[in-house]
Design an enzyme around this catalytic site. Structure first.
Site, PDB file in Angstrom:
ATOM      1  N   LYS A  17       2.377  30.014 -58.128  1.00  8.25           N
ATOM      2  CA  LYS A  17       1.736  31.342 -58.015  1.00  8.25           C
ATOM      3  C   LYS A  17       1.783  31.939 -59.437  1.00  8.25           C
ATOM      4  CE  LYS A  17       1.466  32.804 -53.554  1.00  8.25           C
ATOM      5  NZ  LYS A  17       1.462  33.404 -52.422  1.00  8.25           N
TER       6      LYS A  17
ATOM      7  N   LYS B 152      -4.555  22.808 -48.256  1.00 12.99           N
ATOM      8  CA  LYS B 152      -4.605  23.205 -47.061  1.00 12.99           C
ATOM      9  C   LYS B 152      -5.622  24.665 -46.832  1.00 12.99           C
ATOM     10  CE  LYS B 152      -1.083  26.899 -47.754  1.00 12.99           C
ATOM     11  NZ  LYS B 152      -0.459  27.780 -47.066  1.00 12.99           N
TER      12      LYS B 152
ATOM     13  N   LYS C 236      -5.782  31.504 -46.821  1.00 14.14           N
ATOM     14  CA  LYS C 236      -6.764  32.988 -46.869  1.00 14.14           C
ATOM     15  C   LYS C 236      -7.085  32.986 -48.084  1.00 14.14           C
ATOM     16  CE  LYS C 236      -2.566  35.059 -44.785  1.00 14.14           C
ATOM     17  NZ  LYS C 236      -1.431  35.223 -45.951  1.00 14.14           N
TER      18      LYS C 236
HETATM   19  P1  ATP Z   1      -2.100  32.618 -49.312  1.00 14.76           P
HETATM   20  O1  ATP Z   1      -3.549  31.824 -49.304  1.00 14.76           O
HETATM   21  O2  ATP Z   1      -2.025  34.199 -49.262  1.00 14.76           O
HETATM   22  O3  ATP Z   1      -0.962  31.857 -49.619  1.00 14.76           O
HETATM   23  P2  ATP Z   1      -1.778  31.382 -46.694  1.00 14.76           P
HETATM   24  O4  ATP Z   1      -3.109  31.254 -45.878  1.00 14.76           O
HETATM   25  O5  ATP Z   1      -1.428  29.829 -47.337  1.00 14.76           O
HETATM   26  O6  ATP Z   1      -1.751  32.495 -47.535  1.00 14.76           O
HETATM   27  P3  ATP Z   1       0.864  32.218 -45.784  1.00 14.76           P
HETATM   28  O7  ATP Z   1       0.816  33.808 -45.734  1.00 14.76           O
HETATM   29  O8  ATP Z   1       1.347  31.723 -46.893  1.00 14.76           O
HETATM   30  O9  ATP Z   1      -0.703  31.665 -45.486  1.00 14.76           O
HETATM   31  O10 ATP Z   1       1.213  31.839 -44.356  1.00 14.76           O
HETATM   32  C1  ATP Z   1       1.482  32.436 -43.025  1.00 14.76           C
HETATM   33  C2  ATP Z   1       1.903  31.415 -42.161  1.00 14.76           C
HETATM   34  O11 ATP Z   1       0.721  30.395 -41.872  1.00 14.76           O
HETATM   35  C3  ATP Z   1       2.831  30.621 -42.692  1.00 14.76           C
HETATM   36  O12 ATP Z   1       3.724  30.329 -41.423  1.00 14.76           O
HETATM   37  C4  ATP Z   1       2.184  29.366 -43.121  1.00 14.76           C
HETATM   38  O13 ATP Z   1       3.095  28.108 -42.935  1.00 14.76           O
HETATM   39  C5  ATP Z   1       1.288  29.266 -41.964  1.00 14.76           C
HETATM   40  N1  ATP Z   1      -0.124  28.666 -42.673  1.00 14.76           N
HETATM   41  C6  ATP Z   1      -0.833  28.880 -43.609  1.00 14.76           C
HETATM   42  N2  ATP Z   1      -1.593  28.086 -43.824  1.00 14.76           N
HETATM   43  C7  ATP Z   1      -1.710  27.062 -42.999  1.00 14.76           C
HETATM   44  C8  ATP Z   1      -2.509  25.855 -42.656  1.00 14.76           C
HETATM   45  N3  ATP Z   1      -3.442  25.537 -43.432  1.00 14.76           N
HETATM   46  N4  ATP Z   1      -2.099  25.081 -41.699  1.00 14.76           N
HETATM   47  C9  ATP Z   1      -0.987  25.418 -40.858  1.00 14.76           C
HETATM   48  N5  ATP Z   1      -0.316  26.612 -41.345  1.00 14.76           N
HETATM   49  C10 ATP Z   1      -0.609  27.281 -41.925  1.00 14.76           C
END
Ligand code: ATP
Ligand code: LTN
Length: 333
Positions: free
Chosen positions: A115, A197, A200
């Site tokens: 980050k 991965k 969002k």
């Molecule tokens: P950001 O892009 O803002 O970092 P993110 O989409 O990666 O967000 P997080 O807010 O970090 O999501 O995660 C929320 C939850 O969703 C966590 O429990 C995380 O492990 C899960 N998660 C996020 N992305 C994935 C993914 N691609 N596959 C499975 N689980 C996910």
């Protein structure tokens, strides 16, 4: 604390529109787990401001996320669904835990490194101590288990270390939490680059399926997903694009990869992609409908927010008072 059910804590940031990765990897499992555990599911808005946000946008997204928890199937009468910012104990405990966490430990956190690279113009102290706030979230409710994705495992390890360190000094104050990583959907990848991965915050909207995407958009994104050379539907590391689509299909249907390979034996990528699109649409439709209904029902949602924040505050202050006493703060009489 409540009955004999164990306690579970988890939370999500309202940083964007939730993706299918968030749903398959987190929310869907949360719903299943809510039968077995006494659950606290927080919208972790204190964490959100480690990155600069537009206030109106944050408020809207946080409310949508809270509603989405319910729309996805979490019963707000049974599970404590609340905003982190409504329970001041999170920040208070985080301060205390800051004093039991070493700089060296935080320096090792890979999410902080990622980050700070991404937000080089705003490497604030909150971003650095983010994992301590996360530890406070979990320890405040004496959680036994914490469902998290693999990306959060390092933070959970730190939480355990800090809890144990505190307990070694002051006696058994905190329950040392165990991680819970779901069997299916542990990691859904980007549709445009399966080495990353699905996230969002991805800038390419075609990389992610958003929970609120309409059916046509979902079908189109699945059709456009990058695939690999060859034409067979096989679950192999050498075929990361198809492997990811199989993971999505399995997460939506509950089937196993081997069953999926058999089901699509002899069929081509086009047919498989269309089938993936359809199962995603089918899964998300009821969630979307419920979200629309709940969003209109403002009084109901406001009542849920109020009642659940009172409940969360009640349990949080029990732990907080104990911790304050242990470290030597004066009694309140
Ligand atoms: P950001 O892009 O803002 O970092 P993110 O989409 O990666 O967000 P997080 O807010 O970090 O999501 O995660 C929320 C939850 O969703 C966590 O429990 C995380 O492990 C899960 N998660 C996020 N992305 C994935 C993914 N691609 N596959 C499975 N689980 C996910
Ligand atoms: N850091 C997590 C969100 C989060 C969390 C928590 C998850 C904040 N506090 C406590 C589990 C338990 C994330 O970004 N996914």
């Amino acid at each position: 604390m409540f009955n004999d059910q164990k306690i579970l804590f988890s939370g999500m940031q309202a940083t964007g529109t939730l993706t299918l990765g968030n749903y398959a990897g987190a929310l869907k499992n949360w719903v299943t787990l809510s039968d077995e555990y006494q659950c606290f599911y927080s919208v972790v808005d204190l964490h959100s401001i480690t990155i600069r946000r537009d206030p109106a946008d944050l408020r809207k997204r946080a409310r949508d996320l809270l509603i989405l928890y319910i729309a996805a199937g979490l019963d707000p009468e049974k599970n404590c669904i609340y905003y982190q910012s409504h329970v001041s104990g999170h920040a208070e405990l985080a301060w205390i835990l800051n004093c039991f966490t070493y700089m060296g430990e935080l320096n090792r956190m890979t999410q902080f490194k990622d980050k700070s690279r991404k937000h080089a113009d705003n490497i604030n102290a909150g971003l650095f101590t983010y994992p301590v706030l996360m530890a406070a979230d979990i320890l405040l409710y004496q959680a036994d288990v914490v469902p998290v994705g693999l990306d959060q495992m390092q933070h959970l390890e730190l939480t355990r270390d800090v809890a144990q360190r505190f307990n070694n000094i002051y006696g058994d104050v905190f329950t040392v939490p165990e991680p819970y990583v779901g069997k299916t959907g542990a990691s859904i990848k980007s549709l445009q680059d399966p080495s990353k991965k699905m996230s969002k915050s991805d800038e390419n909207p075609n990389a992610s399926i958003y929970l609120m995407d309409d059916p046509d958009t979902i079908i189109r994104k699945c059709k456009r997903a990058v695939t690999d050379s060859g034409s067979e539907i096989l679950y192999r590391d050498e075929k990361p694009g198809i492997k990811n689509l199989i993971d999505i299909y399995c997460a939506m249907t509950g089937k196993k990869p081997e069953e999926t390979e058999k089901e699509f034996d002899g069929k081509g990528y086009g047919e498989f992609k269309a089938a993936v699109g359809e199962v995603v649409v089918d899964q998300l439709r009821p969630v979307q409908q419920r979200f629309e209904e709940l969003s209109k029902n403002k009084d109901y949602i406001n009542r849920i927010i109020k009642e659940n924040s009172e409940k969360a505050n009640y349990y949080a202050s029990k732990t907080l008072r104990k911790v304050q006493r242990k470290v030597g703060f004066p009694d309140r009489g």
